[in-house]
Design a protein around this motif. Structure first.
Motif, short mmCIF file in Angstrom:
data_model
loop_
_atom_site.label_atom_id
_atom_site.label_comp_id
_atom_site.label_asym_id
_atom_site.label_seq_id
_atom_site.Cartn_x
_atom_site.Cartn_y
_atom_site.Cartn_z
N GLU A 37 0.86 -1.18 0.00
CA GLU A 37 0.00 0.00 0.00
C GLU A 37 0.89 1.22 0.00
N TRP A 38 0.31 2.32 -0.47
CA TRP A 38 1.04 3.57 -0.43
C TRP A 38 0.06 4.72 -0.59
N ALA A 39 0.50 5.88 -0.15
CA ALA A 39 -0.37 7.05 -0.23
C ALA A 39 0.47 8.32 -0.13
N VAL A 40 -0.12 9.39 -0.66
CA VAL A 40 0.40 10.73 -0.42
C VAL A 40 -0.25 11.18 0.88
N VAL A 41 0.53 11.52 1.87
CA VAL A 41 0.02 11.84 3.19
C VAL A 41 0.13 13.34 3.44
N HIS A 42 -0.97 13.91 3.91
CA HIS A 42 -1.06 15.34 4.20
C HIS A 42 -0.74 16.18 2.96
N GLY A 43 -1.02 15.60 1.79
CA GLY A 43 -0.84 16.33 0.56
C GLY A 43 0.61 16.59 0.18
N ARG A 44 1.54 15.91 0.83
CA ARG A 44 2.95 16.25 0.60
C ARG A 44 3.81 15.05 0.24
N ASN A 45 4.14 14.24 1.22
CA ASN A 45 5.09 13.15 1.03
C ASN A 45 4.38 11.82 0.85
N ARG A 46 5.09 10.88 0.24
CA ARG A 46 4.54 9.54 0.07
C ARG A 46 5.08 8.61 1.15
N TYR A 47 4.19 7.76 1.60
CA TYR A 47 4.53 6.73 2.57
C TYR A 47 3.98 5.42 2.03
N GLY A 48 4.63 4.32 2.31
CA GLY A 48 4.13 3.04 1.86
C GLY A 48 4.73 1.90 2.65
N THR A 49 4.09 0.73 2.49
CA THR A 49 4.54 -0.48 3.17
C THR A 49 5.08 -1.46 2.14
N PRO A 50 6.37 -1.79 2.21
CA PRO A 50 6.90 -2.80 1.31
C PRO A 50 6.16 -4.14 1.50
N ARG A 51 5.79 -4.77 0.41
CA ARG A 51 4.98 -5.99 0.42
C ARG A 51 5.72 -7.21 1.00
N ARG A 52 6.97 -7.42 0.59
CA ARG A 52 7.68 -8.66 0.93
C ARG A 52 7.76 -8.95 2.42
N PRO A 53 8.18 -8.00 3.28
CA PRO A 53 8.27 -8.32 4.71
C PRO A 53 6.92 -8.73 5.32
N VAL A 54 5.85 -8.12 4.87
CA VAL A 54 4.52 -8.47 5.39
C VAL A 54 4.16 -9.88 4.98
N GLU A 55 4.33 -10.19 3.70
CA GLU A 55 3.99 -11.53 3.21
C GLU A 55 4.85 -12.61 3.87
N GLU A 56 6.12 -12.30 4.13
CA GLU A 56 7.00 -13.27 4.79
C GLU A 56 6.53 -13.56 6.21
N LYS A 57 6.14 -12.52 6.95
CA LYS A 57 5.65 -12.73 8.32
C LYS A 57 4.37 -13.57 8.31
N LEU A 58 3.44 -13.20 7.45
CA LEU A 58 2.18 -13.93 7.39
C LEU A 58 2.39 -15.39 7.00
N ALA A 59 3.29 -15.65 6.05
CA ALA A 59 3.58 -17.02 5.63
C ALA A 59 4.18 -17.84 6.77
N ALA A 60 4.89 -17.16 7.67
CA ALA A 60 5.49 -17.84 8.82
C ALA A 60 4.51 -17.95 10.00
N GLY A 61 3.28 -17.47 9.81
CA GLY A 61 2.29 -17.54 10.88
C GLY A 61 2.43 -16.45 11.93
N VAL A 62 3.17 -15.41 11.61
CA VAL A 62 3.40 -14.30 12.54
C VAL A 62 2.48 -13.15 12.16
N PRO A 63 1.71 -12.61 13.11
CA PRO A 63 0.85 -11.47 12.77
C PRO A 63 1.68 -10.27 12.33
N ALA A 64 1.16 -9.54 11.38
CA ALA A 64 1.83 -8.32 10.90
C ALA A 64 0.95 -7.13 11.27
N LEU A 65 1.55 -6.14 11.88
CA LEU A 65 0.83 -4.93 12.27
C LEU A 65 1.31 -3.79 11.38
N LEU A 66 0.40 -3.17 10.65
CA LEU A 66 0.73 -2.04 9.80
C LEU A 66 0.13 -0.78 10.40
#
Length: 154
Positions: A37-66
């Protein structure tokens, strides 16, 4: 850990607080599908969550908090509808303003931009599965841990 195109604030460390990356690198990650996911926040900068680390945690059965904004939550909902979405709400509008002013990290114009964003986000509260009022840090943290299906530490 989120990635952002904004500059680090005093005391922030790349790879600890955020991945601070260039606009060009951010564009590349979006174009190649490497951002969950990604977004322009407060009309200025972009923030996002890299996909791979989230998918790796979930595949290992570890909850991911974003920790993401409304735009990001909507993107994750579209790609991972099984996810649980938690809305962290301020105790009141007045308290939200007090906290923002008390941080002392933004000038009046930036505070107004952030408050405008907050109005939109607060109106979207019904889109979330769980609402936690952030009135007291330990209570809100315990509620979040429980919402994740975990047991709070005493």
């Amino acid at each position: 850990m989120s990635a952002t195109t904004r500059a680090a604030r005093p005391g922030e460390v790349d790879g600890v607080h955020y991945h601070f990356i260039s606009a060009e690198e951010f564009d590349r990650l979006v174009e190649t599908g490497e951002m969950l996911e990604w977004a322009v926040v407060h009309g200025r900068n972009r923030y996002g969550t890299p996909r791979r680390p989230v998918e790796e945690k979930l595949a290992a059965g570890v909850p991911a908090l974003l920790e993401i904004d409304l735009q990001g939550a909507r993107q994750v909902r579209a790609s991972m509808p099984e996810a649980r979405f938690v809305f962290l709400a301020p105790p009141s509008w007045e308290e939200l303003e007090r906290r923002l002013v008390g941080r002392g990290t933004e000038g009046p114009e930036e505070r107004e931009r952030r408050l405008a964003t907050a109005r939109v986000e607060l109106a979207a509260e019904p889109e979330f599965d769980v609402v936690i009022v952030n009135d007291e840090v330990h209570r809100a943290t315990d509620a979040l841990v429980e919402a994740m299906g975990l047991t709070p530490v005493a």
